[in-house]
Write a protein that holds these residues in place. Structure first.
Motif, PDB file in Angstrom:
ATOM      1  N   THR A   1     -28.756  43.698  61.895  1.00 39.43           N
ATOM      2  CA  THR A   1     -27.443  43.348  61.331  1.00 39.43           C
ATOM      3  C   THR A   1     -27.553  43.077  59.832  1.00 39.43           C
ATOM      4  O   THR A   1     -26.719  43.533  59.039  1.00 39.43           O
ATOM      5  CB  THR A   1     -26.864  42.119  62.061  1.00 39.43           C
ATOM      6  OG1 THR A   1     -26.664  42.438  63.438  1.00 39.43           O
ATOM      7  CG2 THR A   1     -25.548  41.683  61.446  1.00 39.43           C
TER       8      THR A   1
ATOM      9  N   LYS B   1     -24.970  42.115  66.852  1.00 39.65           N
ATOM     10  CA  LYS B   1     -24.608  43.224  65.962  1.00 39.65           C
ATOM     11  C   LYS B   1     -23.427  42.777  65.095  1.00 39.65           C
ATOM     12  O   LYS B   1     -22.780  41.757  65.378  1.00 39.65           O
ATOM     13  CB  LYS B   1     -24.243  44.464  66.771  1.00 39.65           C
ATOM     14  CG  LYS B   1     -23.073  44.281  67.729  1.00 39.65           C
ATOM     15  CD  LYS B   1     -22.825  45.549  68.533  1.00 39.65           C
ATOM     16  CE  LYS B   1     -21.648  45.376  69.497  1.00 39.65           C
ATOM     17  NZ  LYS B   1     -21.406  46.609  70.289  1.00 39.65           N
TER      18      LYS B   1
ATOM     19  N   THR C   1     -26.726  47.627  72.053  1.00 38.05           N
ATOM     20  CA  THR C   1     -26.097  48.683  71.266  1.00 38.05           C
ATOM     21  C   THR C   1     -27.164  49.445  70.497  1.00 38.05           C
ATOM     22  O   THR C   1     -28.004  48.844  69.804  1.00 38.05           O
ATOM     23  CB  THR C   1     -25.069  48.091  70.291  1.00 38.05           C
ATOM     24  OG1 THR C   1     -24.080  47.363  71.037  1.00 38.05           O
ATOM     25  CG2 THR C   1     -24.384  49.180  69.481  1.00 38.05           C
TER      26      THR C   1
ATOM     27  N   GLY D   1     -32.097  42.108  66.674  1.00 33.20           N
ATOM     28  CA  GLY D   1     -30.689  42.461  66.492  1.00 33.20           C
ATOM     29  C   GLY D   1     -30.106  41.855  65.224  1.00 33.20           C
ATOM     30  O   GLY D   1     -29.333  42.504  64.507  1.00 33.20           O
TER      31      GLY D   1
ATOM     32  N   ASP E   1     -27.443  51.282  60.139  1.00 31.49           N
ATOM     33  CA  ASP E   1     -28.217  50.566  61.142  1.00 31.49           C
ATOM     34  C   ASP E   1     -29.634  51.127  61.185  1.00 31.49           C
ATOM     35  O   ASP E   1     -29.961  52.101  60.488  1.00 31.49           O
ATOM     36  CB  ASP E   1     -27.550  50.637  62.518  1.00 31.49           C
ATOM     37  CG  ASP E   1     -27.386  52.058  63.044  1.00 31.49           C
ATOM     38  OD1 ASP E   1     -28.334  52.852  62.922  1.00 31.49           O
ATOM     39  OD2 ASP E   1     -26.309  52.375  63.578  1.00 31.49           O
TER      40      ASP E   1
ATOM     41  N   TYR F   1     -29.229  48.583  67.141  1.00 28.64           N
ATOM     42  CA  TYR F   1     -29.396  47.132  67.004  1.00 28.64           C
ATOM     43  C   TYR F   1     -30.274  46.556  68.116  1.00 28.64           C
ATOM     44  O   TYR F   1     -30.630  45.383  68.074  1.00 28.64           O
ATOM     45  CB  TYR F   1     -28.029  46.440  67.012  1.00 28.64           C
ATOM     46  CG  TYR F   1     -27.158  46.864  65.853  1.00 28.64           C
ATOM     47  CD1 TYR F   1     -27.288  46.269  64.601  1.00 28.64           C
ATOM     48  CD2 TYR F   1     -26.240  47.904  66.001  1.00 28.64           C
ATOM     49  CE1 TYR F   1     -26.525  46.690  63.523  1.00 28.64           C
ATOM     50  CE2 TYR F   1     -25.470  48.332  64.931  1.00 28.64           C
ATOM     51  CZ  TYR F   1     -25.614  47.721  63.697  1.00 28.64           C
ATOM     52  OH  TYR F   1     -24.858  48.141  62.627  1.00 28.64           O
TER      53      TYR F   1
END
Length: 450
Positions: free
Chosen positions: A203, A145, A178, A199, A212, A181
């Motif tokens: 990002t 992330k 997270t 992920g 996101d 992500y």
């Protein structure tokens, strides 16, 4: 145990700054007085641990960091176990400090990276992921992330925070990552190396949009990148490949994703088109096969040939009269039949050129080569033209008008490539979508070079 600025840990590391605090860990900046270098110390106290899984992850992180050796991963320095006076025990992972700002921090400060900058960052992270995924056993980061990617002052990218890593052989079903992500399979505790690719894709999406994946409307959990962001077609296709919800539809591994940016890959073309286009960072290769003659065109050519042969006897008679000396009379007789005959020859030759021509067009940073090839009845003719890529001005759709054999206006849709001195015609008699697609690809490549 709560440390203060100036405290000495392990008789060697003097704390200079508190960098951050997680759920159960605290990270400090410190000076390694033995080696005179700046380090980061991640501290975990047993008294703050609520389950043994937290300890397992922390010890796994220390073990993994010790075996890693990559210029874009902070070097492992030490692992400490400290018994405190109050009966607590503290674990500390000491690493080289990655000085710089996280990508998340840069975005919060108003940074708006260009597509080229984002590509460069993605390539660097993919290099790191390719390294850890190819270890024996493979290492999965599980928490790629913007917060865990540091951009240093010299532009170097560093990957940090390996506290969520998973040793592929040990496996495990813990949900780590997270929200926004994490790849879909991570919510089931089934992280794969390709989960890190998702992920990274999330990002990249955040760097370009400030949002996101959770903030995008997702039909069947798939994000339509092209409708959300204005990107070059090739990069949009790549990003959609990174964000595929199903593992089987994602890139197979980090190396494949990296090669999709750096090496040759085929760009999606309009439906049912037989044109092939392969593009790399430094080259563009296009092959436009001959379309061949359709039944309708064959009928048109047959009609033109028939009319031309009807006029042919008049042409022969005019030539014979001219031989006898009556030149003016011969010219009068020849004018209209000759016009029909010449227009007929031109029409047939033009259709053969359009429908039997194969075009191979290659660009690199310095030159471009246009190869035209005709194969008819076993005969082959090839024509080469070349020039400087830097001299290319543009490519655009153009409509040229011709008079056919009965003076009706006919239209030829083509792509016109202009280098300031010459004009090259491509994709004649191809569909509008095919010409539009080629125009966008070539113009994008030329603009990136120029």
């Amino acid at each position: 145990m709560k440390h203060q600025i100036g405290d000495i840990i392990g008789d060697r590391f003097r704390i200079t700054e508190k960098l951050g605090e997680g759920n159960v860990t605290t990270t400090f900046a410190a000076i390694d007085e033995a080696q005179d270098q700046t380090v980061a110390i991640k501290s975990l106290s047993f008294s703050d641990v609520k389950d043994w899984k937290t300890l397992e992850l922390f010890e796994r992180e220390a073990k993994t960091l010790k075996q890693l050796d990559h210029p874009q991963i902070p070097n492992y320095v030490d692992y400490l176990q400290i018994d405190t006076p109050n009966g607590d025990r503290e674990l500390c992972i000491v690493q080289e400090l990655a000085e710089g700002k996280s990508l998340h921090q840069l975005k919060c400060e108003g940074w708006q990276p260009s597509e080229a900058e984002v590509k460069s960052i993605a390539e660097e992270v993919l290099n790191v992921l390719s390294y850890i995924h190819n270890l024996k056993p493979p290492i999965i980061h599980r928490d790629i992330k913007p917060h865990n990617i540091i951009r240093q002052k010299n532009g170097k990218i560093v990957l940090v925070d390996f506290d969520a890593i998973q040793d592929r052989l040990l496996g495990g079903t813990t949900i780590v990552g997270t929200y926004g992500y994490m790849a879909p399979e991570q919510y089931q505790g089934r992280a794969q190396p390709t989960s890190d690719l998702y992920g990274l894709g999330a990002t990249v999406l955040y760097l370009l949009t400030g949002k996101d994946t959770a903030q995008f409307f997702q039909e069947k959990s798939k994000i339509d990148v092209s409708s959300e962001i204005s990107l070059s077609p090739t990069f949009a296709n790549w990003l959609e490949g990174m964000l595929e919800p199903a593992i089987k539809n994602r890139f197979n591994n980090a190396q494949d994703a990296l090669e999709a940016m750096q090496a040759s890959y085929e760009v999606a073309r309009p439906f049912n088109s037989d044109i092939t286009l392969k593009r790399t960072k430094n080259s563009l290769d296009i092959v436009i096969p001959p379309t061949g003659i359709t039944l309708l065109n064959l009928m048109k050519i047959g009609m033109v040939i028939l009319i031309s042969f009807v006029s042919f006897p008049f042409v022969v008679k005019a030539i014979l009269i001219a031989i006898d000396g009556a030149v003016i009379l011969a010219l009068l007789i020849l004018f209209f039949p000759g016009l029909f005959f010449l227009n007929g020859i031109h029409f047939v030759a033009q259709r053969i050129n359009w429908h039997f021509r194969k075009i191979i067009l290659s660009f690199n940073h310095n030159n471009f080569i246009l190869q035209e090839e005709w194969r008819i009845l076993g005969f082959k003719y090839t024509k080469y033209q070349e020039g400087k890529t830097s001299n290319l001005k543009y490519i655009k759709n153009t409509e040229e008008y011709y008079f056919n054999y009965n003076n009706n206006i006919i239209k030829n849709n083509s792509l016109m490539l202009n280098n300031g001195m010459q004009v090259f015609y491509l994709a004649t008699c191809r569909s509008y979508l095919e010409r539009k697609w080629l125009k966008e690809q070539i113009n994008d490549f030329i603009s990136n070079i120029n």
